[in-house]
Design a protein around this motif. Structure first.
Motif, short mmCIF file in Angstrom:
data_model
loop_
_atom_site.label_atom_id
_atom_site.label_comp_id
_atom_site.label_asym_id
_atom_site.label_seq_id
_atom_site.Cartn_x
_atom_site.Cartn_y
_atom_site.Cartn_z
N VAL A 51 0.84 -1.20 0.00
CA VAL A 51 0.00 0.00 0.00
C VAL A 51 0.87 1.25 0.00
O VAL A 51 0.60 2.20 -0.74
N MET A 52 1.93 1.26 0.82
CA MET A 52 2.83 2.42 0.86
C MET A 52 3.47 2.65 -0.51
O MET A 52 3.59 3.79 -0.95
N ASN A 53 3.87 1.57 -1.18
CA ASN A 53 4.45 1.70 -2.52
C ASN A 53 3.44 2.30 -3.49
O ASN A 53 3.78 3.18 -4.29
N GLN A 54 2.19 1.84 -3.44
CA GLN A 54 1.17 2.36 -4.33
C GLN A 54 0.94 3.85 -4.07
O GLN A 54 0.82 4.64 -5.01
N VAL A 55 0.87 4.23 -2.81
CA VAL A 55 0.64 5.63 -2.47
C VAL A 55 1.81 6.50 -2.92
O VAL A 55 1.61 7.58 -3.48
N THR A 56 3.05 6.04 -2.72
CA THR A 56 4.20 6.84 -3.14
C THR A 56 4.29 6.95 -4.65
O THR A 56 4.88 7.89 -5.17
N GLU A 57 3.67 6.00 -5.36
CA GLU A 57 3.65 6.07 -6.82
C GLU A 57 2.47 6.89 -7.33
O GLU A 57 2.26 7.00 -8.53
N GLY A 58 1.71 7.46 -6.41
CA GLY A 58 0.64 8.36 -6.81
C GLY A 58 -0.75 7.73 -6.83
O GLY A 58 -1.72 8.39 -7.19
#
Length: 170
Positions: A51-58
């Motif tokens: 989830v953190m990766n998805q959020v940091t990717e926008g």
């Protein structure tokens, strides 16, 4: 897709590791009291890096999106008796919109929609009952923990009763 610098990736990974360490610590405390809560916390922690990766990717919306859900409800919903639950403090609530979309479909099949507004937030259905084992002596920490637990679970209990009462009424 936006590229991230190696430094940013390391910082992001460190942040995920910090979350994991925090939840590992909490898990050690929970493990003593409630195995079911431990499994839930573990599943939550396992999802954090993704989830953190998805959020940091926008990514700010997950699948299906609210418009996709609305379109599906408009064209395919076929449940005759429907309970909609709206919480009093929920900035991303779509209950009224969904009710407007569902009403013609439910009316056309002779069903009914019941909408209730309960005290709570978007996270109220996610609150879990963590078991607190009082030690050999009842301390102020025990009193505080049990008081906070009771307050936190009150809205969830009302939600549970509301759903159970609704099913009993069918």
């Amino acid at each position: 897709m936006m590229e991230t610098s190696p430094v940013y990736s390391v910082a992001r990974d460190a942040s995920g590791n910090a979350w994991k360490a925090l939840f590992d610590l909490a898990g050690g405390l929970i493990r003593e009291y409630d195995q079911e809560a431990m499994v839930s916390v573990s599943k939550f922690v396992d999802q954090l890096p993704s989830v953190m990766n998805q959020v940091t990717e926008g990514v700010s919306e997950f699948k299906p999106t609210p418009p996709e859900n609305r379109e599906f409800c408009k064209s395919s919903y076929s449940v005759a008796n429907t309970l909609l639950v709206k919480f009093s403090v929920d900035a991303i609530d779509d209950t009224d919109i969904i009710e407007d979309i569902l009403r013609p479909r439910v009316d056309s099949i002779g069903g009914q929609i019941k909408k209730v507004v309960l005290s709570g937030t978007h996270l109220t259905p996610c609150i879990q009952d963590v078991k607190w084992q009082v030690g050999s002596e009842y301390t102020p920490a025990d009193a505080l923990a049990q008081g906070l637990k009771s307050l936190a679970l009150n809205e969830t209990r009302v939600l549970s009763r509301t759903i159970a009462d609704y099913f009993r009424s069918l």
